[in-house]
Design an enzyme around this catalytic site. Structure first.
Site, PDB file in Angstrom:
ATOM      1  N   ASP A  48     -14.105  24.891  15.396  1.00 54.99           N
ATOM      2  CA  ASP A  48     -14.926  25.052  13.544  1.00 54.99           C
ATOM      3  C   ASP A  48     -13.416  24.970  12.711  1.00 54.99           C
ATOM      4  OD1 ASP A  48     -13.015  27.881  14.009  1.00 54.99           O
ATOM      5  OD2 ASP A  48     -13.684  28.524  12.238  1.00 54.99           O
ATOM      6  N   GLU A  49     -14.012  24.193  11.843  1.00 59.79           N
ATOM      7  CA  GLU A  49     -13.149  23.796  10.466  1.00 59.79           C
ATOM      8  C   GLU A  49     -11.139  23.304  10.826  1.00 59.79           C
ATOM      9  OE1 GLU A  49     -14.239  27.782   7.819  1.00 59.79           O
ATOM     10  OE2 GLU A  49     -12.857  28.309   8.959  1.00 59.79           O
ATOM     11  N   VAL A  50     -11.986  21.960  11.558  1.00 64.45           N
ATOM     12  CA  VAL A  50     -10.924  21.148  11.975  1.00 64.45           C
ATOM     13  C   VAL A  50     -10.698  20.481  10.158  1.00 64.45           C
ATOM     14  CG1 VAL A  50      -9.578  19.812  13.166  1.00 64.45           C
ATOM     15  CG2 VAL A  50     -10.733  21.134  14.256  1.00 64.45           C
TER      16      VAL A  50
ATOM     17  N   HIS B 143      -6.869  25.622  13.258  1.00 62.78           N
ATOM     18  CA  HIS B 143      -6.505  27.549  13.680  1.00 62.78           C
ATOM     19  C   HIS B 143      -5.211  27.863  14.250  1.00 62.78           C
ATOM     20  CE1 HIS B 143      -9.432  29.568  11.249  1.00 62.78           C
ATOM     21  NE2 HIS B 143     -11.004  28.081  11.248  1.00 62.78           N
TER      22      HIS B 143
END
Lengths: 558, 528
Positions: free
Chosen positions: A354-356, A294
């Site tokens: 998050d969400e790597v 992100h």
């Protein structure tokens, strides 16, 4: 053509749309359907015996005896023995704010001098801070005492609180007890309340990266948070799409990474204003600087920070997550978080995590070499863990605590014991709460409270019915749940629709986090919340309706 | 005279069509997409100090034309949003004049079902010429012109040739002021935004079960007993006039709906004896059902009410509702059953409903009004010839219903795919865009009977706090479907950036239009 039948009609419509699924109709529709199928009972608004109190205090004793309040004679004052005196501007500001909420700014002109007060009139609310340190000039924290006791009786009402934070909540409660009779006169019933929150962390996440949120909108929502006894503003300030935070150390970040370098940024003065505005309402501001994923917008103003992705043996020109193998990355993070820890006074920062997406790391030959050197094999979560641990060490030196999204925990990153894990995946997430607390970590729940997902009908009920401690675990584990947050992500939200989308749906979360566990009567909640939403409207907040009905004073800010 | 005018326009049309493909990208700023145009790539600056609106010498309307005079004033501020009076400086700019010419002087009239909205716009260096048959066409042209002006720090224009006209003549938005009261200000603001998307009908679903805010001069008790609040939550006669006159200046028709016999709970409060008393066994239960169709007094009341309504609302259409009638109360009532016997309806309550609606339709026909009914009335009506316009709203195969109605020779308005009160991630705007109203098997004649479509914003969960962002820009997607050529506007990906741009224009004009997806506008919404 409009009422009950429409419900089934909607489902039909959605299945039709799935037939001609289009790029712009993405998987949100799936969520949408899930939510819609959960049909809510139609509620009947009977006035609650608790009037319009929201969130419901822990202990309330109401009586039939009522007193009149008039704008000309009513005053909110410091009690004689209060440890916070006239120099406590936090309280003085609050007195004025609540006076205006109760009587309206314009009506103050109609001073009725020389009018004698009748026997059934209440003329004073005395605010009494009882502990030696009122904390008037401090910032609220996770451990702040927010309790208060309110007694409304003649000759005057008394609000007792150990600290100013409890007093702020008590003022809100007092203002909620005031009602207008049919002649427009203000009245309040004799009442005794003893109140404290069930959970210490009651937050709202706003996302100022997907869409820039003008300061005015943030302030109005802080104002509304206070009306709902929400005490944490989780500021998801930057993300892939834009970097509006103007960093003094790295001004290039917003210069290059914001939507516009002047009109779509938060200057240091803006941030300071938000923090102080929040403090005056007992609200903590927890900034989130999410890494290593992100971070697309970071790359624009900070070359070499992001990992260059490869296509075959050549860089493709695109970038992935933060590059975890360069020393320069950690030098940058040290300086950056040093600034953040100085700018934001709260004891916690949110570090994201998050969400790597590992594909870019996988494509990059330098990263692969590094993986080999470190003996990580092909396990990229180890690389993520490597990065996060270094980041945690950096943040630790700034003497801040930190919160991370649940994946960091899920991926087995070694965390310090005082890490707060933020659970967001899966609507129910009871299992995850069990796992995180079993591992001994403090946790915050958001999974059932993603308010950016919207649906037809009264979805506030769904948020209301959540029980955060409804997971398998010991008492000790349950104590580790310090609260929850309603998240309003910004893909489809900006200043035009944020406030009606957030309120009163977030109010449902607010009561779940404040009131006692057994406050679950949905009819009673509907009745109180309907009036509470009209009160927010009356205070200038465009909180959307729960169902067909009306407010005495409709929203006029068109 | 008019004929020769048409002929010239046809030539222009052909000329434009031939170069259309090459130039589509240059007028990305106009929403809904015009039918045919060609434009240059070079741009010229436009200066508020030297910008004029005027009437063409041949124009039937001249200064003093209320509709155009006020439109000039409005569009000047829309074209130059940053202009503040009194910043006089001597500039090198050449003057620019927009010259408007109208064939018919209908300046003091109201737009109606036959009003032409066609216009020709040609912009050349230093001047624009806008030609239309009516002032309503000129209003659409002014809107287009205002969207053509570039607003990058300074105002610019390109030369251009355009012929534009709507695909459908009826392009409406329904607002529901019964489930929640909408302050007049919210209605007026919506009318403004409607004009920006070239909507031309405001369908005012003014009363329903929950409340009766219309203050009737013949029956004041209807609102004094049936409104949420008799003083603050009503529309007075002057409120209604204000809405109608504001709408007129924007070229928008106001179509009132007084829905009966169902959806009338609030009527009963101020008009005792109007609704059917429901029975529980042999005794009245104290609750009421739909309007009582068995009593002559019902029709006397309706005749008086509709007489008032038809004089208050100048439009030639009136919406009579007729949807979702629940028969259980009628069934329970012995007097209604006796009436059924007398009329020979057996136990078929749809016949009773048809009988009622026919009476109401006759009342309005006698008042020279064309009635619109919801599709339910068509579905159960045997003698359909008494009906005129049917609005299709039910989900499912709505085009099947459109086809049935058109086959019966009645006019159709389509609403089913445009129920915008159902929220959703804004990007589902594509759902409202990818609607093909004429994709049914039928003759050309039958397709001509589809007079348009309507966006419905029902009020259960909508009031002034969330109306605007819920309506815009999603309704604009429907607007393009109803105005533009379908072949040129069938691609969602091509429409997306144009709609994004248009949404920012709405924001700039103070309309609280929500975002389509991540991104930003130069001027963000500054309210709360």
């Amino acid at each position: 053509m409009s009422t009950t039948l429409k419900f089934t009609a909607l489902l039909l419509a959605l299945s039709l749309c799935r037939g001609l699924r289009h790029d712009y109709i993405d998987n949100y529709i799936d969520n949408y359907i899930d939510e819609v199928t959960e049909e809510e009972a139609e509620l009947v608004a009977q006035p609650s015996k608790y009037g319009s109190l929201w969130p419901l205090p822990q202990k309330v004793q109401l009586s039939e005896v009522s007193f009149k309040l008039t704008s000309s004679s009513f005053r909110i004052v410091d009690a004689k023995d209060s440890t916070a005196g006239p120099s406590c501007s936090l309280l003085q500001d609050a007195y004025r704010r609540y006076y205006e909420y109760m009587f309206g700014i314009a009506k103050r002109q109609q001073l009725n001098k020389g009018r004698r007060t009748g026997p059934s009139e209440l003329t004073e609310l005395q605010v009494w801070i009882t502990s030696p340190d009122s904390e008037c000039d401090s910032y609220p924290s996770l451990t702040s005492d927010e309790s208060y006791e309110l007694s409304v009786n003649q000759p005057y009402a008394v609000l007792k609180a150990p600290k100013v934070w409890g007093a702020l909540h008590g003022l809100e409660t007092f203002s909620q007890l005031v009602y207008e009779d049919e002649y427009g006169a203000k009245s309040i019933n004799s009442t005794t309340i003893s109140d404290f929150p069930r959970f210490a962390h009651r937050g709202i996440l706003l996302d100022s990266s997907r869409h820039f949120l003008p300061i005015k909108v943030i302030l109005a929502n802080l104002e509304t948070m206070a009306m709902n006894k929400i005490n944490v503003f989780h500021w998801h300030i930057v993300d892939d799409q834009s970097f509006p935070y103007l960093s003094r150390t790295f001004p290039q970040l917003s210069q290059q990474g914001a939507y516009h370098p002047y009109t779509h940024v938060y200057t240091p003065a803006d941030v300071k204003m938000v923090i102080e505005f929040a403090r005056l309402r007992g609200i903590r501001v927890i900034p989130e600087f999410d890494t290593p994923g992100h971070t697309q917008s970071w790359g624009k103003g900070q070359p070499d920070l992001l990992t260059p992705c490869y296509s075959g043996s050549k860089p493709s020109g695109t970038f992935g997550p933060v590059n975890p193998i360069l020393n320069t990355t950690y030098d940058f993070m040290s300086q950056f978080f040093k600034e953040i820890s100085a700018v934001f006074p709260d004891a916690y920062v949110h570090l994201g995590g998050d969400e790597v997406d590992f594909t870019c790391w996988k494509s990059n030959p330098d990263i692969q070499k590094f993986m080999d050197q470190q003996g990580f094999g092909q396990d990229y979560s180890k690389l993520e863990s490597f990065y996060i641990q270094k980041l945690l060490d950096i943040v630790t030196t700034t003497e801040k605590g930190y919160t991370i999204w649940q994946e960091v925990f899920d991926n087995g990153v070694k965390l310090k014991p005082d890490t707060v894990v933020h659970v967001w995946i899966g609507g129910g997430s009871n299992e995850e709460m069990g796992k995180v607390t079993a591992a001994g970590y403090t946790t915050i729940l958001s999974a059932p409270w993603y308010l950016d997902y919207i649906s037809y009908a009264q979805d506030w009920q769904k948020y209301y019915k959540v029980e955060p401690l409804n997971f398998n675990g010991t008492e000790a584990q349950k104590k580790l749940v310090i609260g929850g947050e309603a998240c309003l992500w910004g893909e489809y939200v900006d200043a035009t629709n944020l406030t009606p989308r957030l309120w009163p749906r977030a109010s449902a979360v607010a009561e779940r986090l404040w009131s006692a566990k057994d406050v679950t009567d949905i009819n009673d909640a509907f009745s109180r919340l309907s009036v509470h939403r009209c009160r927010m409207v009356d205070r200038g907040i465009p909180a959307e309706p729960l169902f067909s009905s009306y407010c005495p004073h409709e929203y006029k800010g068109i | 005279m008019v004929r020769s005018g048409r002929y010239t326009r046809l030539n222009v049309y052909l000329l434009i069509l031939s170069v259309l493909q090459l130039n589509l990208h240059t007028v990305e700023g106009v929403w809904p997409l015009p039918q045919a145009f060609t434009s240059s790539t070079e741009r010229y600056p436009l200066n508020p100090q030297a910008f004029y609106f005027g009437y063409g010498r041949q124009s039937a309307a001249q200064q003093g034309c209320s509709v155009l005079d006020s439109a000039f004033r409005r569009y000047f501020s829309l074209i130059f949003p940053d202009y503040t009076d009194g910043r006089l400086h001597f500039s090198q700019y050449k003057p620019f004049t927009v010259e408007v010419s109208i064939d018919h002087d209908d300046c003091e009239g109201y737009p109606n079902e036959d009003s032409s909205e066609r216009y020709n716009l040609s912009v050349s260096a230093g001047q624009a010429s806008l030609k239309a048959e009516t002032v309503w066409g000129a209003l659409r042209g002014l809107e287009t012109f205002s969207q053509l002006v570039y607003q990058n720090d300074f105002a610019y224009y390109r030369t251009l040739l355009m012929l534009n006209f709507p695909r459908f003549q009826f392009r409406g938005i329904l607002l529901d002021t019964s489930r929640h009261y909408l302050p007049v200000q919210a209605i007026l603001k919506t009318l403004d935004a409607m004009a920006y998307s070239k909507f031309n009908v405001f369908h005012w679903h003014i009363v329903d079960d929950p409340s009766f805010p219309y203050q009737s001069s013949s029956f004041p008790d209807l609102s004094s007993k049936g409104a949420f609040h008799p003083m603050t939550h009503i529309y007075t006669q002057s409120d209604v006039r204000r809405v109608i006159s504001h709408a007129r200046l924007w070229g928008i028709r106001v179509l009132p709906e007084f829905d009966s016999p169902g959806h009338t709970t609030s009527w009963g409060k101020g008009q005792p004896g109007l609704l059917t008393p429901c029975y529980n066994g042999g005794t009245p239960s104290g609750t009421f059902g739909p309007v009582n169709p068995a009593l002559p007094s019902t029709y006397q009341f309706m005749a008086r009410l509709f007489k008032e309504v038809s004089s208050v609302f100048p439009d030639s259409y009136i919406h009579l509702g007729g949807d979702e009638v629940d028969f259980s109360c009628w069934k329970s009532n012995p007097d209604v059953r006796a009436f059924m016997q007398k009329m020979g309806f057996g136990s078929d309550f749809t016949k009773l409903e048809a009988f009622y609606m026919e009476n109401i339709v006759n009342i309005t026909s006698a008042l020279n009004k064309t009635s619109i009914v919801w599709q339910d009335v068509f579905d159960y009506h045997e003698r359909r010839s008494s009906l005129s316009v049917v609005e299709v709203w039910r989900e499912g195969c709505y085009l099947c219903e459109v086809r049935r109605v058109a086959k019966a020779g009645l006019r159709v308005i389509l609403a089913s795919p445009w129920y915008l009160d159902l929220p959703g991630p804004t990007h589902n705007w594509a759902r409202y865009y990818t609607v093909w109203p004429l994709a049914f098997k039928g003759t050309e004649e039958q397709k001509k009977l589809v007079i348009g479509g309507e966006v419905c914003m029902w009020g259960e969960y909508v009031d002034a706090t969330n109306l605007s962002p819920r309506l815009w820009p999603r309704a604009s997607a429907a607007a393009e479907r109803l105005w533009s050529d379908e072949k040129q506007t069938s691609n969602v990906d091509k429409a997306f950036p144009r709609l994004q741009d248009f949404r920012c224009k709405l924001l700039r004009r103070g309309i609280q239009a929500e975002p389509l997806y991540v991104g930003h506008c130069k001027h963000e919404y500054q309210g709360v």
